[in-house]
Design an enzyme around this catalytic site. Structure first.
Site, mmCIF file in Angstrom:
data_model
loop_
_atom_site.group_PDB
_atom_site.id
_atom_site.type_symbol
_atom_site.label_atom_id
_atom_site.label_comp_id
_atom_site.label_asym_id
_atom_site.label_seq_id
_atom_site.Cartn_x
_atom_site.Cartn_y
_atom_site.Cartn_z
ATOM 1 N N LEU A 424 0.824 -1.212 0.000
ATOM 2 C CA LEU A 424 0.000 0.000 0.000
ATOM 3 C C LEU A 424 0.853 1.253 0.000
ATOM 4 O O LEU A 424 0.457 2.299 -0.517
ATOM 5 C CB LEU A 424 -0.909 0.016 1.236
ATOM 6 C CG LEU A 424 -1.987 -1.076 1.309
ATOM 7 C CD1 LEU A 424 -2.672 -1.036 2.672
ATOM 8 C CD2 LEU A 424 -3.011 -0.896 0.202
ATOM 9 N N GLY A 425 2.032 1.179 0.589
ATOM 10 C CA GLY A 425 2.905 2.347 0.639
ATOM 11 C C GLY A 425 4.202 2.007 1.347
ATOM 12 O O GLY A 425 4.312 1.012 2.073
ATOM 13 N N GLN A 426 5.220 2.852 1.111
ATOM 14 C CA GLN A 426 6.522 2.677 1.734
ATOM 15 C C GLN A 426 6.981 4.011 2.283
ATOM 16 O O GLN A 426 6.745 5.060 1.688
ATOM 17 C CB GLN A 426 7.540 2.149 0.716
ATOM 18 C CG GLN A 426 7.257 0.723 0.253
ATOM 19 C CD GLN A 426 8.221 0.257 -0.812
ATOM 20 O OE1 GLN A 426 8.343 0.870 -1.854
ATOM 21 N NE2 GLN A 426 8.909 -0.836 -0.557
ATOM 22 N N GLY A 428 9.804 5.985 5.605
ATOM 23 C CA GLY A 428 11.066 5.901 6.332
ATOM 24 C C GLY A 428 11.062 4.861 7.435
ATOM 25 O O GLY A 428 12.108 4.363 7.821
ATOM 26 N N GLY A 430 9.045 1.944 7.390
ATOM 27 C CA GLY A 430 8.800 0.585 6.926
ATOM 28 C C GLY A 430 7.870 0.540 5.735
ATOM 29 O O GLY A 430 7.586 1.551 5.094
ATOM 30 N N THR A 431 7.394 -0.688 5.432
ATOM 31 C CA THR A 431 6.511 -0.922 4.285
ATOM 32 C C THR A 431 5.162 -1.424 4.786
ATOM 33 O O THR A 431 5.098 -2.252 5.698
ATOM 34 C CB THR A 431 7.129 -1.975 3.340
ATOM 35 O OG1 THR A 431 8.428 -1.520 2.934
ATOM 36 C CG2 THR A 431 6.262 -2.179 2.106
ATOM 37 N N VAL A 432 4.082 -0.911 4.194
ATOM 38 C CA VAL A 432 2.722 -1.287 4.607
ATOM 39 C C VAL A 432 2.091 -2.147 3.514
ATOM 40 O O VAL A 432 2.117 -1.781 2.335
ATOM 41 C CB VAL A 432 1.846 -0.043 4.861
ATOM 42 C CG1 VAL A 432 0.451 -0.462 5.307
ATOM 43 C CG2 VAL A 432 2.491 0.857 5.913
ATOM 44 N N LYS A 446 2.092 -3.493 8.768
ATOM 45 C CA LYS A 446 3.293 -2.669 8.629
ATOM 46 C C LYS A 446 4.522 -3.443 9.089
ATOM 47 O O LYS A 446 4.614 -3.853 10.248
ATOM 48 C CB LYS A 446 3.155 -1.383 9.438
ATOM 49 C CG LYS A 446 4.376 -0.481 9.324
ATOM 50 C CD LYS A 446 4.137 0.852 9.995
ATOM 51 C CE LYS A 446 5.350 1.741 9.828
ATOM 52 N NZ LYS A 446 5.165 3.050 10.461
ATOM 53 N N ASP A 542 5.531 12.466 13.099
ATOM 54 C CA ASP A 542 5.604 12.526 11.629
ATOM 55 C C ASP A 542 4.229 12.859 11.042
ATOM 56 O O ASP A 542 3.736 12.161 10.162
ATOM 57 C CB ASP A 542 6.122 11.202 11.072
ATOM 58 C CG ASP A 542 6.635 11.331 9.630
ATOM 59 O OD1 ASP A 542 6.894 12.473 9.196
ATOM 60 O OD2 ASP A 542 6.762 10.304 8.951
#
Length: 740
Positions: A424-426, A428, A430-432, A446, A542
């Site tokens: 779904l997205g990356q 700083g 991690g990756t989801v 995540k 963030d």
């Protein structure tokens, strides 16, 4: 000499000659390019798809220049733009270049510090920094430095006066030298030093500090780098950097449809997608080597040259076979003599074979059981390490906690073994991945990148705190997986993308001021909850438009609030790691290296400006003084040019009083000093008041009077009082009650 011996010698000689010929051919293919094109510059081979000269490269992105560097006109060298290329690997899809280093040195003539902030920009090209081969390295005795890219700010600090650590040769662990990982897909960076940390007081012992992004394998720390200018002299101001590259930004599917532009032209080659960035490149198939970008460039590897067989080796296309001399047969990969087996010995042979098979099966099962136990022990180790046992006990004692500890197998099954198609997205941290649990429950999983030892100890405890967060505008944390090296988080799935997509996406729909104000208010309420109602309070760390998700009804939900617990949580850690997102990063946090609730307020101020302007928080292609949206916005406010920066979709006479007050509120959030920024609750209350005023039909009937009242409200609000705010709301209610 016998005939057999002579034959063997001749065969060996022919094999050697063949090997020399094939090696020569492979070398020619590796450097092959279009006819008449230069295949070497200085001492560097230039293999296709790279090329020197017009129409010699596969496209302009791979075109190099062969020229003499300014400092040495005797030897020609290849350049890609301003960067000298020292090596190219077609097989690995990498190129080595030299990049300038950032430095700060004490100047005894001026009595001050001199700075050199180096940068590298590969934006819009086919190259990006290799996150596996490079490291961000900072050298110095009193140094805090950052690598700023178009998406990240990452750095660390190094000191020499720590009682627990002293600088040692070969060790880069914070004493005189520190390192940080390079994020994925970085094409631009610039090195910066925090000027509050400098060497002006220690220049006799440590005259210079350095910040570089360089190949990790080429760096070996020496204490002489601290006491002299040896580091700069060793590398002559330029350090080796490894770049990854791709033929085009497309994945393999698109170019394979268009054979005229497809780069994998050699037989026995195939296309591979880059794992860490968009784009594809080519590779020779197993059993072949050479250049897949050149016709017939992938040549068969003669495995028999390396004697893989005990007796007779026969090379085949892409493989080889082994056989034995006459009178011998192969057993377990080894040639053994044939033996005449009598009828009486058959039972013995069969029995031995059965025993052998039983032994092999038994050993296999024993190995599998051992590996399973080993895996179980590893999982239990990680579970204890991350505080899983404490988390289980707390969950038992606190009834009604809707939180689950997931197994690694469950999440693998839910995400199709963490398939790229599920991403779904990356970011700083991690990756989801999108996941589907049993029962058809959609979730977002995540996979975090790294956490330090202190965070591992506190992870279970902090997970329990986060699991109790329950707010309609915060993404619900459903559970976690602790039996892996770096824990994974499981959130509810929010289907409608991010606020960033809504503001900056090419969807053609208009977003009204009322919708933008509602999203801003809902987000502010969520952050207020984290700051004021969570126990203990949680700092997000963030806040940005891509971390504000939208559900099917465009209701805002703050996500990634767990990132705060993955960031440093005490002062000793804050001074060694600074990270955030370009355009949103609190300048006070960069200076003091300490995250506070006012850092979240600053981040939210940038989001407010995004909603007002529909412009991105950081524009790499803009002039230096206009890259930051917050700086452009504050300059517009200062010069009374707010109307020039407001989004045209919402800019009209009726909206301007509201826009001016929202802009005033955003300006307060963007104050340089955190003390001067309002608390998040005050921000949320002001946005709530504005929403209520906008919803009253009285607004349309009294727009001129409203404009003057809102103006008065803004002036009073900026002085730190809410009297005018109360007056506006009360006046609106009175007007309605009187039937006006």
């Amino acid at each position: 000499m016998t005939t057999t011996t002579t034959t063997k010698l001749l065969s060996a000689l022919l094999i050697c000659i063949s090997a020399i010929g094939m090696a020569s051919a492979a070398a020619d293919v590796a450097a092959a390019a279009h006819p008449g094109c230069q295949t070497r510059c200085g001492d560097v081979d230039i293999p296709f798809p790279f090329g020197i000269g017009d129409k010699c490269a596969i496209h302009e992105g791979f075109q190099l220049k062969c020229k003499a560097p300014k400092q040495d006109s005797k030897l020609m060298k290849p350049f890609r733009g301003d960067f000298e290329v020292t090596k190219i690997s077609v097989e690995d899809g990498k190129a080595w270049v030299k990049a300038y280093m950032s430095s700060q040195c004490y100047d005894p003539f001026t009595g001050g510090m001199s700075y050199s902030d180096a940068s590298a920009n590969f934006s819009g090209s086919v190259f990006w920094l290799s996150d596996t081969d490079n490291r961000i390295t900072i050298i110095g005795c009193q140094t805090l430095a950052y690598m700023m890219s178009d998406s990240y700010v990452i750095g660390c600090s190094s000191t020499c006066d720590d009682n627990d650590q002293t600088p040692n040769n070969g060790s880069c662990s914070g004493a005189g030298c520190c390192q940080a990982s390079v994020p994925k897909r970085i094409q631009y960076y610039r090195g910066y030093f925090n000027e509050d940390y400098n060497t002006s007081k220690i220049w006799r012992n440590s005259p210079c500090s350095y910040m570089v992004v360089m190949e990790d394998a080429s760096f070996n720390f020496s204490t002489t780098y601290l006491t002299s200018r040896v580091f700069n002299e060793t590398y002559k101001g330029e350090v080796p950097v490894v770049l990854d590259w791709a033929i085009t930004p497309d994945t393999c599917k698109e170019p394979q449809r268009n054979k005229t532009s497809y780069a994998c032209v050699s037989n026995n080659s195939h296309c591979i997608d880059n794992m860490n960035a968009q784009g594809y490149r080519c590779q020779c198939s197993n059993g072949f080597e050479g250049n897949p970008y050149v016709k017939d460039g992938c040549k068969d590897i003669d495995e028999c040259l390396h004697s893989p067989c005990s007796e007779i080796c026969t090379n085949t296309l892409g493989n080889f076979t082994c056989s034995c001399y006459p009178g011998r047969y192969m057993m377990n990969g080894v040639c053994v003599p044939n033996k005449k087996i009598g009828f009486a010995s058959v039972p013995a042979v069969v029995g031995a074979s059965v025993i052998f098979v039983v032994l092999v099966v038994t050993m296999m099962f024993a190995y599998l059981i051992k590996e399973r136990r080993k895996l179980r022990h590893i999982k239990q180790h990680y579970l204890r390490q991350h505080g899983g046992l404490l988390l289980f006990e707390e969950m038992k004692s606190q009834e009604g906690v809707a939180f689950k500890i997931f197994s690694h197998e469950e999440l693998q099954e839910a995400t199709n073994r963490f398939s790229e198609q599920q991403i779904l997205g990356q970011g700083g941290h991690g990756t989801v991945y999108k996941g589907l649990l049993k029962g058809n429950t959609e979730v977002a999983v995540k996979r975090c990148m790294t956490i330090n030892e202190q965070q591992k100890k506190e992870f279970g405890k902090e997970m329990l705190i986060l699991s109790q967060i329950n707010h309609k505008n915060i993404v619900k944390l459903l559970g976690c997986c602790l039996e892996v090296e770096v824990p994974m988080l499981v959130y509810e799935f929010i289907p409608n993308g991010t606020l960033f997509d809504l503001i900056h996406g090419d969807h053609g729909q208009q977003i009204s001021l009322a919708t933008r104000l509602r999203i801003a208010h809902e987000s502010a309420e969520a952050i207020t909850y984290l700051h004021s109602c969570a126990s203990p309070p949680i700092l997000h760390g963030d806040i940005k438009s891509s971390n504000i998700l939208l559900d099917r009804n465009l209701i805002a939900k703050i996500s990634d609030f767990g990132a705060s617990i993955l960031a440093p949580t005490d002062e000793s850690q804050f001074v060694t790691l600074v990270q955030g997102t370009c355009g949103y990063l609190d300048p006070e946090y960069m200076q003091l290296c300490q995250l506070t609730d006012k850092s979240d307020v600053y981040n939210f101020g940038v989001v407010l400006v995004e909603l007002l302007t529909c412009q991105k928080a950081f524009n790499l292609n803009a002039p230096e003084h206009e890259k930051s949206l917050s700086m452009r916005f504050l300059n517009a406010m200062k010069n009374n040019k707010l109307a020039h920066i407001i989004d045209g979709q919402i800019k009209n006479r009726e909206n301007m009083p509201f826009l001016e007050e929202i802009a005033e509120l955003a300006g307060q959030c963007l104050e340089m000093s955190g003390v001067n920024r309002p608390p998040m609750k005050q921000v949320a209350d002001n946005l709530d008041r504005l929403r209520k005023v906008m919803q009253h039909p009285w607004v349309e009937q009294n727009s001129e009077e409203l404009e003057s009242l809102l103006g008065e409200s803004s002036r009073v609000s900026s002085r730190g009082t809410s009297t005018a705010n109360f007056s506006i709301e009360r006046r609106g209610v009175m007007e309605l009650d009187s039937g006006r």
